[in-house]
Structures are given as C-alpha cells and as structure tokens.
Design a protein around this motif. Structure first.
Motif, mmCIF file in Angstrom:
data_model
loop_
_atom_site.group_PDB
_atom_site.id
_atom_site.type_symbol
_atom_site.label_atom_id
_atom_site.label_comp_id
_atom_site.label_asym_id
_atom_site.label_seq_id
_atom_site.Cartn_x
_atom_site.Cartn_y
_atom_site.Cartn_z
ATOM 1 N N ARG A 87 0.807 -1.219 0.000
ATOM 2 C CA ARG A 87 0.000 0.000 0.000
ATOM 3 C C ARG A 87 0.838 1.265 0.000
ATOM 4 O O ARG A 87 0.382 2.315 0.441
ATOM 5 N N SER A 88 2.064 1.167 -0.519
ATOM 6 C CA SER A 88 2.891 2.377 -0.461
ATOM 7 C C SER A 88 2.302 3.500 -1.299
ATOM 8 O O SER A 88 2.510 4.669 -1.013
ATOM 9 N N LYS A 89 1.540 3.159 -2.345
ATOM 10 C CA LYS A 89 0.976 4.225 -3.184
ATOM 11 C C LYS A 89 -0.484 4.513 -2.848
ATOM 12 O O LYS A 89 -1.143 5.284 -3.536
ATOM 13 N N VAL A 90 -0.981 3.852 -1.817
ATOM 14 C CA VAL A 90 -2.424 3.914 -1.562
ATOM 15 C C VAL A 90 -2.748 4.878 -0.437
ATOM 16 O O VAL A 90 -2.133 4.829 0.624
ATOM 17 N N ARG A 91 -3.715 5.739 -0.694
ATOM 18 C CA ARG A 91 -4.249 6.593 0.367
ATOM 19 C C ARG A 91 -5.670 6.128 0.615
ATOM 20 O O ARG A 91 -6.518 6.247 -0.252
ATOM 21 N N ALA A 92 -5.889 5.529 1.777
ATOM 22 C CA ALA A 92 -7.232 5.014 2.049
ATOM 23 C C ALA A 92 -8.000 6.041 2.830
ATOM 24 O O ALA A 92 -7.625 6.407 3.933
ATOM 25 N N ASN A 93 -9.069 6.502 2.259
ATOM 26 C CA ASN A 93 -9.877 7.484 2.945
ATOM 27 C C ASN A 93 -11.125 6.803 3.473
ATOM 28 O O ASN A 93 -11.903 6.270 2.706
ATOM 29 N N LYS A 94 -11.260 6.802 4.769
ATOM 30 C CA LYS A 94 -12.458 6.187 5.309
ATOM 31 C C LYS A 94 -13.592 7.196 5.262
ATOM 32 O O LYS A 94 -13.495 8.279 5.804
ATOM 33 N N MET A 95 -14.652 6.812 4.570
ATOM 34 C CA MET A 95 -15.799 7.701 4.544
ATOM 35 C C MET A 95 -16.451 7.625 5.918
ATOM 36 O O MET A 95 -16.972 6.602 6.310
ATOM 37 N N GLN A 96 -16.316 8.698 6.635
ATOM 38 C CA GLN A 96 -16.792 8.688 8.008
ATOM 39 C C GLN A 96 -18.221 9.170 8.072
ATOM 40 O O GLN A 96 -18.562 10.164 7.464
ATOM 41 N N TYR A 97 -18.998 8.458 8.795
ATOM 42 C CA TYR A 97 -20.335 8.964 9.059
ATOM 43 C C TYR A 97 -20.318 9.615 10.418
ATOM 44 O O TYR A 97 -19.638 9.169 11.312
#
Lengths: 170, 419, 737
Positions: free
Chosen positions: B288-298
């Motif tokens: 995941r070095s190139k991955v930005r995981a954005n958690k869609m927060q409720y």
C-alpha cells in the motif's frame, strides 16, 4: 477438579520457583484425551513442542504412546501399568533414546485402598520418591493437604504414601 | 425494487427465497403467480431466513435470502459457519442497502465471496455469476445492492427497455425453479465437529484462492486508466465527486480481491485514493505504499436528550430490535430504585424479544415494558403466559401508562399504534 | 517504567487459570455488572467474578444471560447509563451479540464497557476459527490480545479504565491457551493494582528505544484508592523520555530478521527463540493492542489528503510498529487466528506470514509449528543455522502399537444416547438436523446430520420441510436441540415455524443443565449463577405458549415409548391438511375461520410403514395430542398442526445418580454375547468394550452405571428383539471390517 498439573505447579511455586501449566479442557469429561504441561523456570509460555519434555507422567498406557513424541532424549517416563514390559519395539526405542522408564501399577494401589479414581495420586507418590527437586514427598504432600477438601485428604495421602513406598522399595 | 431483485433471482433459477421485510411481500406474491413452484417466505428475523435458505441449499436447491445490509449482521452466526460447510445448491445472500450500514466487512471476516452491485444491470450480472460461482465452488455468495431508486436517471430509459426485453424472454422460457431436492448425508461436513472444521477451513482457504482467480475476469470490475491519479471504490454512486476523466477502478468483487487486476491498476498510476467505509479492500492490498485510504466517516450522531414518560426513564431499542428489554434490565440491576419504562414493538418482540424477556424473568428485574402492538396482542399474551407471566394489561391509549408509573413488579402493557 | 509510587501493594499471589485472572482484574477494577453465556473457552470467567466478588464483598450483579446478545445488551445498557459493565462469551457468541455492538459502538459510554471474546484456534471446540481482532479492526473497536494469564489480569483491569476514559467499548480477546493456562497471579486490594503493560521490542534485545506513556485516569470509585496504570511502547519517537532517538526515517538496521507477534503466539516465539539460540539475533516485537484510540493518531484519521502525508497503512498500524518494521530487513508475523497485523502492516514484499504461505492459514500455531516456521525463515534469511530435526524413529516404533482412538462420546448412561437410539429406530432414513451441545455427539450414532450454529436444529428442520415439500410423502424430519439451547436460540424460530405450519418433529433433549460447557444452570430451573431462585418456567409451558399443538413429555430411558411417540408425531403431522404452497399472508396470524380447509388431498399414510401408536404409560389430553396439562394456555388461541414437539427429559447423569430402583442387572449382555457387535455399532456406549481376544463384548465396570439401556440394543435380549420386530431391522451402518 484437582489436576495433577496443579499439584506439580503449586509445589514448585511453594518452593520459590516460577511455574506455569497448560491443560486441555472440554472434551475430557466425555472420554477424550487429557494432556497437561507443566513448565518450571524462566519460560514465557506453558507450551512445548516435540521432544522438549524432561519428564512424562502417563496415567494410562495409551496416553504414554500418544505423548511419547514430547519426551526428549535422556528423559524420564513413569507409566501407570500393571505390565512388566511394553512391546518390544517400544522398549528398544526407549533404550535407544536413553529414556529412563518406570512402570507402576497405580490402578492396583488405588483399588487396594478403595479409591480407584485416585490412581493419579499413587503415581505422584511414586514420582516423589525419585529425588527430583522440588518434588520431594514432603513438598507434594503439603500441596495435597492444602488443596484437597476435607474428607478426601486422608485417603489421598494414604494412596500417595503407598505409591511412594513402591518407589522407595525399588 | 425488491420485486425487481426477487424477479431476477427467480429468473436465474432460485426456487426458494426467504426475506424479512414486509414491504417485499406484495412483489414476491405476484411472482408466485407467474412461477408456480417458487416458494417465498417472510420470516420473523434474519437468522431464521438465512438458515432456512441455507438448508434448502444443503438439499441441492437453488435458494436465496433477501435481507437489508444491517440485517446481515443478525445472521452473522450462520453466515460464519456456512462458509465452512459450504452448500450444494447455489445460495445467494442478497443484502439491500437501506441506510449507512454496509455489509462489506463480512466478506473478509466470514471468508465469503462478496460482490457489490450498484445498478440493476450490475445486479443481474452478479446474480448470474453468483449462482455459477456458488455452485461451482459450493459456497454461499453475498451480493450487496444499493436501493435502485437512487440510480442516476441518465440511462434509465435504456434500463427500462432492457427490463422489458428480459421479461419477455423469461416468460417464453421460464426457468424451472423446481428441481428436486436431494440431501446427501455427510455429517463430517454438514455436522462437522471441531476436528473436521479444521479440514473444512483448509478447503475454504483453497476455494477462496480459486474464486479470486475467477474474479480477475469479472465484467463487473471495470478499470479505466487515464491520468496518473487513480480512484478505487466499490460503488461510484456513493462518491461525492470524482474525476470522470481520471483513472478509476470500479471494483465489484471486494472479497476475495482480484490481486492482479488491482495490482496492475495501482502499478499504472502514481497515487491511488481508495474510497470505502471500512478497510475491506485496504486490508487485502498487499503493498500500500501508493495507496491513500480514505475512510468515509459517518457522523457519530448526537445523542437525543433523555426521554421521560410520566416520570419513568424511557429506554428505547437503541441497540437493535427489542434491545430495550435487555438494556432496561441492566439498568435496573444497578439502579433498582429508578422507575424505568422500556418501549418496543410487537414485530421486534417476536424478532428478538422473547429470550430477552425470559432473561428478565430469570435474572429478576422489574420495570414496565410497553409493547406497541398491531394485530398480535393475543398471540403475545399466549407467549407470555407460556413463560409463566400474567401481569400484562391492555391500554387504549399510551397516556394510560401513567397508572403503572409506580409499579414495582415487572409489568407488560399493550397498546396499539406507534410512539 | 511504571508510574506508581505506592510501592508493592499486592497482598498475595494465587495460582489460577487465565479466565480467573481476567475475573480478578475486572473485580479489582470495580466493575458493577457482569453478564455471560457459557461457551468454551470463556465459561470460567463469570464464576471467577462470582468467587472474587464474594471474597472481596463487592456488590456486582452477575448473571448467566439467556444468550450472548442478552449478555451484551444488558451490559451495554448499564454502561450507557453510567455503570462499569462487562460481558463474556466465546468468539462465535460474539456473532450472536454483534448487532448490538454494531449499533451501539458509536454511542458515548458514560460508565465503562468491556467485552471478552475468547478465540479458539484449532478449532478445539467451535465451528469456526474466526479472529475477533479482525472484526474489531474492521469496525474500529479497540482490542487487546493478552499473551499470558498474568497479562490478562492486568489487561482486564486496564481495559475498564481505558473504556471509561475514552468512552468507547473495548474488546479483550484471549485465546484458549491463555484462558486455560495456569500461573501465579498477584492479587491486589480493590483499586490498587499496579499495571505496567508493555508493547514493543522484548528483551533481551537491548535496543533502548524511546518510550511514551499513556497515563490513565485514576479509578473514580467510591472511596477506592486510586492506582496508576502505564502502557509502554518502545521504538517510538514521540516522547520526551527518549534515551536515544529512533524515528521512522533514521532507523538503523537492527537485524536481518525481526518477528512481530501477539498473544500466546508471542510467548511461544520467545521460548522457541531461546531454544533455537536465536534470542540475541532476532528481535521480537510484541503487539498487545489494535485499533487503539490514540490521541496522537486521532486527528490524523480524518485527515485530508496531502501530498506528503504518510502511507495510510500507518493509520492502522501504531507508529512504533512501523518503526520496528522499517528497522529490520525482513519480518515474520506470527499471530492467531487470521492475518490481521500482517494485513495492517501492508508491505508484503518483506513479510513472511500467511499471505505467502510461510505460516499455516488454518489450525493452531502450536509450539511445533512455530518452531518449524522460525527455523525455516531464519535459515532463508541467513540469520541462523538453527534447525530442529524430529526423531521419526518414535513414530516408527509406535506403528506396531495399537493405540485406541479416543473420540469424544456421550457418557455411559447419557439420556441423549437413548433418545438418539430411539430416533434412529423410529425413522432410520429421516433427516436429523442437530444443534450445539453434548447432543451434537449424536453424529456418530447417525442421528445428527447437520449442525450449523445455536438454534439451527429448529431452522434447518423448517427449511428441509420447505425443500422437500413437493414430494409425495411427508419427509420424516427429526430435529434435536437441548434445553439451554432452547432458550438461547430456539424461541423465535419455533414461533416462526409454528406460524407457518412447518411439519417436522422436534426433540428437546432436556437434561436440566448446560452440560457441555460445565453444567451451568438454565432458565428452566430458575437458579441463577449466584445460586438464587426467582422464576422458573417449564419448557412444555413455553412450547405451548408458542402455539405448538402436538406436545409430549417423556423419559428417554423408556426407549419403546420414545420410538412410538416419534412415529405417532409423524402420523399426526402427515394427517394434517397439506399446507397451501402459497405463502400465508401477513394477517394470517389472526385465526381466520377458513384456515383449516384443506386445499389439497390429505394423504393417508400407507399401512406398511406406519404402525398404530403403542405408547405404554403416558396420560393423554382429551384430544390425544398432548400429555401436558394446559396450565397456562390461552384457550382461544388457535393451535398449529406443526411442528410436533417431544420433550425427552431426564437429568444429566453427571448431576444425578440413578435411583436404586433404576439400577438394572446387565450381566446378560456379557453372558449371552455372540459377538455380533450391533450394540457397539448402534449404541456406542463407552462402557461396552469389544474384547479382541474373546471376540465378545464386556462391560467396563469403571464406566458402567447400570442404566440398562444396552438391553434394548442387544439383539439377544428380549427388549432388543421386540424393538426389532416392531420397527424393522435397519442396517444403517456398514458392518465393521
């Protein structure tokens, strides 16, 4: 339910050593296998692998075979059996692996004293006569007295002593 | 919409469909007119729906259960176990997203193949593919679908046309949903004890790898590579905005992850934004070095101010159907002096309230339980009598509850309506 | 580095299992409520809390709840209302309880709320090897993974404070090896425990990395002395206490190979490294907590995307773990039961673990497995030339020895055995949906075909009815559940099945207790975990209340009556008008006048397969359908034709000895034995032993309780002959080789 592993553990702790044990639960009441491990010393876990164990106490002959692979070269085994000799191949293996084997009829001793279910105590008694610290007769006796409830203490000590006598006799 | 879903299931050979939502009933019933051997059933709760559908799949019949995503968690116990036993007849677990709860975490947690469909056509493909995978690998397959009314209107004319066409063809060539049941006894599988569960676990792991391979080529996974910035998501419709001219991987098969497809996509861009609510896809990506995981927060939501009714502290079903009963019991065990009224509904009582009520009797606490009824008051009374409990009262209106505000014994009140 | 300045406050140390250690930690932390449902390996925690609360004279409400969902909601309700509450269960019990946790986990807790969910690698006694840590990680719930009983006590104490401070639910997940391991646990007076939890690089690796401390609030409790708790992590850069700075950029290479481990696996790794002589060469990083609410991380979770922001994997992985990972060339991850830490790290190129097949993806990570993996990886990374070579001459020598396999079996004299025997006799070709408990062991008698989870006995019975409904003849379906399971999971499904007229036979095997997990009391007895009595209820009354029409209660030891009653139930069900294949509408719950009109021809059972009921002694109700008084029934209620319920009631023989008049002389079994082995094949009592030398069956006096059931199974005895004649020989099992 007072397990042999608890007695061994608490005796070691009372003697100032660090000890931990692991028992398998659940199916034991339904006739399944019960294996306990006791480790004494600076270990992090109570578990062992093949050929790690110094001592194997087998309260039934079949359990001896099932757990023989845990016993190290040069280790010691005590088996609850009325037989004089185990199968030839097994005796040969034990000689090759330099294992000191002791056979004792724990069932017989306990039956004689009228409490067949306490054959494990007879084995422990026998074990206590072998001079392996901290498992002297006095030390183990003390633990049994502390942990056994009321009316069974007398009987347990009798059976323990009978086992120890057998050991001293040999 | 549920009717459309059910229709597609039946057209694909599902002989039995179990659901819980009363709203689907009309649609399912009209389907039965068209497909006489089709059995559908509304169940009191989701676990019952799941397990009945599962048993039909054990008996080699193509089956499905139709739940909400939130309802999936009510069936978590059989879901987990069924991954190990697998099935014989195809078994699709269709969950419809009715609120912000997604069921995607259940893919990796249960080790069950999980497909997300966000259009009716995608759902149709998923069902056909799903039944194939389910029968080939003898595993339940989960399909999550968003409420189809929310589909963007562009293209809906086409969609309508395709629905009509499809229907025409289905009437001409009805799919038989009446293949005979066959249960082959194999207790080491269907009734596997722990020792055998180990073997089933190993087999499950192998199945998942094979299904992963199948997912590499699934048409529902659509990758477009354009710019050096990429987006991975399971549903495009939930994204607030994205660059339509950018690189997008619309990933339908969220578990098991098609690693070559995903890895290949990541290789071709410089940075990837991964949009999901739970780290489902994220935890499966090996590098995941190139991955930005954005958690869609409720938003966590604000707690409403505490309700009181005639001086009684009101406890609602905040934790699920009929949870007010257990919660009130817990409160009363610590605060016996507090006056508490728990409020639930008859459907919820049958859903999960019975063991909760037994628990209250067994572990001894007293509060007022107000059950808002519809048509089943007599039935409820019979059940309570069966528990050895008779202290229930009928109310004409909720205001009558005031009579019981000082009750010191466990009291059940019935009243028609909703509050 | 501990914060306490109170010195050594412990009073004593006591040897106890991990579950009792957790109980001790909870009680010392001042919990007010504890709820649980029995489930191996968690069952001992609640009794431990009861024991310690009595010893310490604490006011804690303790309860066996009817199921795990009740336990969780009861505790959660109390916690939301300002109390310190805990609930305990096995890992699959968390499945049952999860909806409540899912819905409530974002609510601010005013008290404290800790869930103990015991995982079961193997599995030893569960239907899955699911990993509670994975569930917690997916849903952002902090989870602790203690590595020993002593650590479990400290973790329990700390978790209560953690939950209270951060206002979130917290999960503790021990595995069975921690729950059932035994060691000396220090006891402290209430509220004074000194807890120093350590996560990070383990000694003897002497890299003194910097540490940071998370100081928690003192216990705010009525008059209890406050204590201090510290939680250390090594290899982090954010502390003023650093004795050497180690940042993720400037990490020197500590070693070629490092190991990241958690739980008992970590403890085993430490022992294995010692045994293999690798303790100096291979640093070991211990993970204790996942999904932590860390103040320094919190802000960054909802961070916007900046070009220079760190890779997202680190938002899941604690910074210290990331630093360690960056400071070694290769990492081996050892954890149970699934790939969680490994997935969190997200850098598979340098990781050995489950993903690349170095660590088995199923089964327990035993000492042997861990030793093999470490030796292999150490060799491949040129860290050490250690190897363990097993001496296979042991297995060779044992080949000649016949070791009797010891699969678990129902006890000698178990009433379930009698029930299963009767079920097979009544309908050898039936489908037998089973459930979870001692009675799952009916599998070997061919009377349990399915077992999915708690309650599946009823639901699969109903489902099989649907699946086979279009067949000509009613398929005999004989489902079995236990009494504790009945309350746990079968009330909604039975109610649902009644409302749909599902025609199957349900046997409730009522032995008066929750046997498999250790004889815990059930709601039927009304006895609670504290030994108090409030409200009992009879299962037959509950069944009647759910609307069941055909209901019998009998003693399973009366095998002929069981057989005939089961057949009678089948006759009853097959005589009912066949259920309309259309779904009854939602308002069919009202008793409509026309509901009983048969819409299809009702079928007469064919004469050759069914016999008239030969019930011997039971009193019947006036309509012949029940031998139970309608004590509590609402007589206006319309009763459904199906399912049919038979309660087979006899107390568990581990609880109740046979009365003198029930003891039977079974010597005829040995005397008349012809060596056909039918009793062993069909009846499987462990007291019946086939002697290979005499080729005859002998009775093991140590196990036999002389219940006399074997007399039904022996074809040489009259009872066995009678049963055979009446109901036909069945050859359901192949003859033994």
């Amino acid at each position: 339910m007072l397990l042999a592993s608890t007695i061994l553990m608490e005796t070691a702790i009372a003697a100032g050593l660090k000890a931990s044990a692991s028992d398998e639960y659940g199916m034991s009441q339904r006739g399944g296998s019960v294996v306990s491990l006791v480790k004494i010393g600076e270990f992090k876990s109570p578990l062992i692998g093949r050929e790690n164990s110094d001592i194997l106490l087998a309260f039934e002959e079949s359990e001896f075979y099932r757990n023989l692979m845990f016993l190290k070269r040069g280790g010691m085994a005590i088996i609850n059996t009325s037989k004089d000799a185990l199968p030839e191949e097994v005796e040969r293996l034990l000689r090759e692996r330099n294992i000191r084997i002791q056979k004792i009829d724990g069932d017989g001793i306990a039956k004689q004293k009228g409490m067949i279910k306490a054959s494990n105590i007879a084995i422990l008694g026998y074990f206590s006569s072998l001079g392996i610290e901290p498992y002297s007769s006095a030390n183990i006796t003390r633990t049994i007295v502390e942990r056994t409830k009321g009316k069974f203490v007398e009987k347990n000590l009798e059976i323990f002593e009978a086992g120890a006598e057998k050991g001293r006799g040999k | 919409m549920h009717e459309e879903i059910a229709r597609i299931l039946v057209e694909n050979g599902a002989g039995l469909v179990y659901a819980t939502n009363k709203g689907v009933e009309k649609g399912l019933r009209s389907l039965q007119d068209e497909f006489p051997h089709f059995h559908y059933e509304l169940c009191t709760n989701e676990k019952i729906a799941y397990e009945q559908a599962l048993s039909c799949a054990y008996a080699s019949r193509r089956s499905a259960c139709l739940l909400s995503t939130e309802g999936m968690y009510e069936a978590l116990d059989p879901l987990m176990s069924s991954a190990y036993t697998g099935v014989i007849g195809g078994f699709l677990v269709v969950c419809v997203r009715e609120n912000d709860v997604s069921a995607t975490p259940l893919g990796p947690f249960a080790k069950l193949p999980f497909i997300v469909a966000d259009t009716i056509d995608a759902f149709r493909s998923a069902v056909e593919f799903g039944f194939t995978i389910s029968e080939k690998y003898e595993t339940p397959v989960i399909i999550q679908v968003a409420p189809l009314e929310d589909q963007p209107s562009a293209g809906s004319f086409q969609e309508t046309a395709s629905i009509i066409d499809h229907r025409a063809s289905s009437i001409e060539h009805p799919v038989s949903s009446n293949e005979p049941a066959l249960f082959t006894k194999n207790p080491n599988r269907w009734a596997a004890t722990p020792k055998f569960r180990y073997g089933l676990h190993r087999a499950l792991n192998e199945k998942i790898e094979k299904i992963r391979e199948e997912f590499e080529g699934y048409e529902g996974n659509q990758a477009t590579v354009a710019t050096k910035t990429g987006v991975i998501a399971d549903t495009l419709s939930s994204l607030e905005f994205y660059d339509e001219d950018g690189s997008i991987l619309r990933l339908a098969t969220v578990f098991p992850l098609p690693e070559r497809l995903v890895g290949g996509f990541i290789d071709r861009v410089d940075i990837v934004f991964l949009e999901e609510e739970y780290p489902v896809i994220e935890l499966q990506i090996a590098d995941r070095s190139k991955v930005r995981a954005n958690k869609m927060q409720y938003s966590y939501g604000r707690d409403k101010p505490q309700e009181f009714m005639h001086g009684m502290y009101v406890v609602r079903d905040k934790l699920g159907p009929a949870s007010s009963i257990n919660m009130a019991h817990g409160i009363k065990k610590r605060e016996p002096g507090r006056k508490v009224i728990a409020i639930t509904y008859e459907d919820f009582f049958f859903h999960s309230g019975m063991p909760a009520f037994v628990n209250t009797l067994y572990n001894n606490s007293s509060f007022v339980l107000l059950v808002m009824t519809n048509r089943r008051e007599e039935e409820l009374k019979g059940v309570l009598r069966g528990f050895g409990f008779e202290n229930f009262h009928h109310l004409e209106s909720v205001s009558e509850a005031e009579r019981f505000k000082d009750a010191d014994a466990l009291t059940v009140l019935f009243c028609r309506g909703i509050i | 580095m501990t914060e306490t300045d109170k010195g050594n406050k412990k009073t004593d140390a006591e040897v106890m299992i991990g579950n009792y250690a957790i109980a001790r930690g909870f009680v010392e932390a001042g919990i007010e409520l504890a709820a649980a449902y029995p489930g191996t390996p968690s069952s001992e925690i609640l009794p431990g809390i009861v024991e310690f609360k009595q010893r310490e004279k604490m006011d804690i409400h303790t309860e066996w709840s009817v199921n795990e969902r009740c336990a969780l909601e009861v505790a959660f309700g109390a916690a939301l209302s300002g109390h310190k509450a805990v609930c305990m269960m096995k890992q699959v019990g968390l499945n049952v309880a999860f909806p409540g946790l899912l819905k409530g986990r974002k609510r601010a807790i005013k008290g404290a709320f800790v869930i103990v969910s015991c995982d079961d690698p193997g599995p030893q006694s569960s239907q899955t090897e699911q990993d509670t840590r994975l569930l917690a990680t997916l849903f952002d719930i902090p989870v602790f993974d203690p590595a020993s009983p002593a650590e479990a006590a400290d973790v329990a104490y700390y978790a209560v404070q953690y939950s209270s401070e951060h206002k979130v639910p917290v999960i503790i997940r021990p595995t069975h090896r921690v729950s059932h391991a035994r060691e000396a646990i220090p006891l402290y007076p209430i509220g004074t425990r000194t807890v120093a939890l350590q996560e990070g690089i383990q000694r003897p690796f002497n890299v003194q990395c910097s540490t940071f401390n998370v100081k928690t609030e003192q216990i705010k409790d009525t008059g209890r002395k406050p204590s201090a708790v510290s939680f250390q992590q090594s290899a982090s850069s954010n502390s003023p206490h650093s004795s050497g700075s180690l940042t993720s950029d400037s990490c020197e290479l500590l070693a070629d190979l490092g190991i990241v481990a958690s739980g008992m696996s970590c403890s085993i790794v430490a022992d294995v490294l010692s045994e293999l002589g690798l303790a100096e060469a291979v640093p070991l990083y211990k993970v204790l907590q996942l999904s932590a609410v860390r103040s320094e991380d919190r802000g960054s979770r909802i961070e916007d995307r900046e070009a220079g922001s760190p890779p997202d994997a680190s938002l899941l992985a604690p910074r210290a773990l990331r630093s360690f990972f960056d400071s070694v060339d290769k990492v081996l991850v050892l954890e149970e039961t699934d790939m969680v830490i490994e997935a969190i790290i997200g850098d598979s190129k340098k990781t050995f673990g489950r993903r690349n097949g170095y660590v088995p993806a199923a089964g327990e990570l035993t000492y042997d497995v861990i030793r093999d993996v470490i030796a292999r990886v150490a060799n491949e990374t040129k860290t050490g030339k250690s190897k363990f070579v097993p001496d296979l001459t042991i297995e060779d020598a044992l080949k000649s020895v016949h070791v009797q396999p010891r699969p678990p079996k129902l006890c000698a004299g178990c009433p379930h055995r009698a029930s299963f025997y009767a079920m097979r006799r009544a309908f050898p070709g039936a489908v037998f949906p089973g459930d979870i408990g001692c009675y799952t062991l009916g599998i070997t008698m061919g009377a349990v075909d399915t077992c999915v989870d708690m309650g599946s006995g009823v639901t699969l019975g109903a489902g099989f009815y649907d699946a086979f409904r279009s067949e000509e003849k009613l398929l005999p379906i004989v489902a079995s559940i236990g009494d504790s399971t009945f309350f746990h999971a079968c009330l909604p499904p039975l109610h649902d099945a009644v409302s749909k007229n599902k025609r199957f036979i349900l046997i409730i095997m009522d032995n008066g207790t929750t046997a498999m997990t250790g004889m815990q009391p059930t709601p039927q007895t009304g006895i609670t975990v504290d030994g108090l009595f409030n409200h009992a209820m009879k299962i037959e009354d509950v069944v009647k209340g759910l609307g069941v029409k055909f209901l019998r209660v009998l003693d399973p030891y009366d095998i002929p009556l069981m057989v005939s009653t089961i057949r009678e139930a089948y006759t009853y069900l097959s005589r009912q008008p066949s259920a309309d294949s259309r779904q009854p509408s939602a308002d069919s719950h009202q008793p409509p006048a026309d509901r009983r009109q048969p819409s299809a021809i009702s079928r007469q059972p064919s004469a050759s397969t069914l016999l008239p009921p030969t019930s011997s002694s039971s009193p019947h109700g006036t309509d012949g359908s029940s031998n139970v008084e309608h004590r509590t029934l609402n007589v206006e209620q319309v009763l459904s034709p199906g399912p049919a319920v038979i309660i087979a009631r006899r107390e568990c023989i581990l609880n109740a000895k046979l009365k003198p008049e029930e003891i039977i002389d079974i010597s005829a079994i040995e005397k008349d034995c012809i060596g056909c082995k039918q009793c062993i094949i069909e009846f499987e009592c462990p007291a019946l032993v086939f002697d290979e030398e005499t080729k005859k069956v002998r009775i093991d006096d140590g196990l036999c309780i002389q219940c006399g059931m074997c007399l039904y199974a022996c074809h040489k005895q009259e009872k066995g002959k009678k049963l055979q004649k009446q109901f036909g020989k069945h050859t359901t099992k192949p003859k033994p080789k």
